[in-house]
Design a protein around this motif. Structure first.
Motif, mmCIF file in Angstrom:
data_model
loop_
_atom_site.group_PDB
_atom_site.id
_atom_site.type_symbol
_atom_site.label_atom_id
_atom_site.label_comp_id
_atom_site.label_asym_id
_atom_site.label_seq_id
_atom_site.Cartn_x
_atom_site.Cartn_y
_atom_site.Cartn_z
ATOM 1 N N TYR A 1 0.858 -1.180 0.000
ATOM 2 C CA TYR A 1 0.000 0.000 0.000
ATOM 3 C C TYR A 1 0.898 1.235 0.000
ATOM 4 N N LEU A 2 0.351 2.337 -0.476
ATOM 5 C CA LEU A 2 1.073 3.603 -0.477
ATOM 6 C C LEU A 2 0.798 4.339 0.817
ATOM 7 N N ASP A 3 1.825 4.985 1.365
ATOM 8 C CA ASP A 3 1.643 5.802 2.571
ATOM 9 C C ASP A 3 0.423 6.697 2.401
ATOM 10 N N GLY A 4 -0.422 6.737 3.409
ATOM 11 C CA GLY A 4 -1.581 7.622 3.388
ATOM 12 C C GLY A 4 -2.799 7.019 2.694
ATOM 13 N N SER A 5 -2.726 5.761 2.289
ATOM 14 C CA SER A 5 -3.842 5.116 1.609
ATOM 15 C C SER A 5 -4.129 3.775 2.272
ATOM 16 N N ASP A 6 -5.393 3.380 2.242
ATOM 17 C CA ASP A 6 -5.734 2.066 2.776
ATOM 18 C C ASP A 6 -6.007 1.054 1.663
ATOM 19 N N VAL A 7 -5.747 1.424 0.405
ATOM 20 C CA VAL A 7 -5.925 0.528 -0.733
ATOM 21 C C VAL A 7 -4.706 -0.390 -0.822
ATOM 22 N N VAL A 8 -4.951 -1.694 -0.855
ATOM 23 C CA VAL A 8 -3.876 -2.680 -0.917
ATOM 24 C C VAL A 8 -3.747 -3.192 -2.354
ATOM 25 N N HIS A 9 -2.521 -3.147 -2.872
ATOM 26 C CA HIS A 9 -2.228 -3.542 -4.252
ATOM 27 C C HIS A 9 -1.447 -4.848 -4.288
ATOM 28 N N ALA A 10 -1.620 -5.596 -5.384
ATOM 29 C CA ALA A 10 -0.719 -6.704 -5.677
ATOM 30 C C ALA A 10 0.618 -6.080 -6.061
ATOM 31 N N VAL A 11 1.714 -6.761 -5.769
ATOM 32 C CA VAL A 11 3.045 -6.217 -6.033
ATOM 33 C C VAL A 11 3.648 -6.876 -7.266
ATOM 34 N N ARG A 12 4.206 -6.053 -8.129
ATOM 35 C CA ARG A 12 4.944 -6.508 -9.294
ATOM 36 C C ARG A 12 6.238 -5.711 -9.359
ATOM 37 N N MET A 13 7.295 -6.353 -9.833
ATOM 38 C CA MET A 13 8.558 -5.639 -10.018
ATOM 39 C C MET A 13 8.405 -4.673 -11.186
ATOM 40 N N GLN A 14 8.980 -3.481 -11.023
ATOM 41 C CA GLN A 14 8.893 -2.453 -12.045
ATOM 42 C C GLN A 14 10.273 -1.862 -12.279
ATOM 43 N N ALA A 15 10.550 -1.563 -13.528
ATOM 44 C CA ALA A 15 11.808 -0.906 -13.869
ATOM 45 C C ALA A 15 11.695 0.570 -13.496
ATOM 46 N N TRP A 16 12.708 1.068 -12.823
ATOM 47 C CA TRP A 16 12.723 2.471 -12.410
ATOM 48 C C TRP A 16 14.156 2.961 -12.472
ATOM 49 N N LEU A 17 14.441 3.860 -13.395
ATOM 50 C CA LEU A 17 15.784 4.429 -13.580
ATOM 51 C C LEU A 17 16.856 3.340 -13.708
ATOM 52 N N GLY A 18 16.514 2.256 -14.395
ATOM 53 C CA GLY A 18 17.468 1.182 -14.603
ATOM 54 C C GLY A 18 17.572 0.201 -13.449
ATOM 55 N N LEU A 19 16.727 0.342 -12.431
ATOM 56 C CA LEU A 19 16.712 -0.554 -11.277
ATOM 57 C C LEU A 19 15.362 -1.258 -11.214
ATOM 58 N N GLU A 20 15.300 -2.380 -10.513
ATOM 59 C CA GLU A 20 14.037 -3.063 -10.275
ATOM 60 C C GLU A 20 13.571 -2.765 -8.856
ATOM 61 N N VAL A 21 12.339 -2.256 -8.771
ATOM 62 C CA VAL A 21 11.752 -1.970 -7.461
ATOM 63 C C VAL A 21 10.326 -2.507 -7.442
ATOM 64 N N PRO A 22 9.833 -2.903 -6.268
ATOM 65 C CA PRO A 22 8.443 -3.348 -6.181
ATOM 66 C C PRO A 22 7.500 -2.161 -6.294
ATOM 67 N N GLY A 23 6.396 -2.375 -6.993
ATOM 68 C CA GLY A 23 5.406 -1.322 -7.146
ATOM 69 C C GLY A 23 4.019 -1.906 -7.299
ATOM 70 N N PRO A 24 3.000 -1.047 -7.335
ATOM 71 C CA PRO A 24 1.635 -1.530 -7.505
ATOM 72 C C PRO A 24 1.485 -2.275 -8.830
ATOM 73 N N GLY A 25 0.878 -3.456 -8.776
ATOM 74 C CA GLY A 25 0.695 -4.252 -9.978
ATOM 75 C C GLY A 25 -0.158 -3.575 -11.024
ATOM 76 N N CYS A 26 -1.047 -2.698 -10.604
ATOM 77 C CA CYS A 26 -1.930 -1.990 -11.537
ATOM 78 C C CYS A 26 -1.242 -0.775 -12.156
ATOM 79 N N HIS A 27 -0.026 -0.488 -11.726
ATOM 80 C CA HIS A 27 0.774 0.647 -12.214
ATOM 81 C C HIS A 27 0.130 1.997 -11.922
ATOM 82 N N VAL A 28 -0.666 2.060 -10.865
ATOM 83 C CA VAL A 28 -1.247 3.332 -10.470
ATOM 84 C C VAL A 28 -0.109 4.293 -10.129
#
Length: 102
Positions: A27-54
């Motif tokens: 979940y994102l700080d300040g939100s109660d919505v829980v997301h599935a986690v998928r690895m995402q490319a970010w600036l050439g690194l892999e980081v976990p992020g919301p599976g829906c890419h919100v």
């Protein structure tokens, strides 16, 4: 070739991956919505992020927190993402937690 920015962010990205090892949802700080986690490319690194890419409203991937709560995000659920697929991946280092008290 690794940039200076990638080198500086490599450790925080590894820590983020470690927080989500074991198929935890997020979940994102300040939100109660829980997301599935998928690895995402970010600036050439892999980081976990919301599976829906919100959008996270920030570049700060540390705002995405691990939880054992079930996925409640409508976008994740409608895409069939009911659980997280991230299990640590090939880049995940094993953490020795033996002897630690919580």
């Amino acid at each position: 070739m690794t940039s200076a920015l990638q080198e500086a962010l490599a450790e925080p990205a590894a820590q983020a991956r470690a927080r989500f090892a074991g198929r935890l949802n997020g979940y994102l700080d300040g939100s109660d919505v829980v997301h599935a986690v998928r690895m995402q490319a970010w600036l050439g690194l892999e980081v976990p992020g919301p599976g829906c890419h919100v959008g996270t409203g920030s570049w700060d991937f540390t705002r995405f927190k691990a939880t054992t709560s079930p996925v409640s995000c409508g976008r994740c659920r409608s895409a069939g993402l009911l659980t997280s697929s991230f299990t640590g991946g090939p880049h995940q280092q094993t953490l020795d937690l033996e002897g630690l008290t919580w």
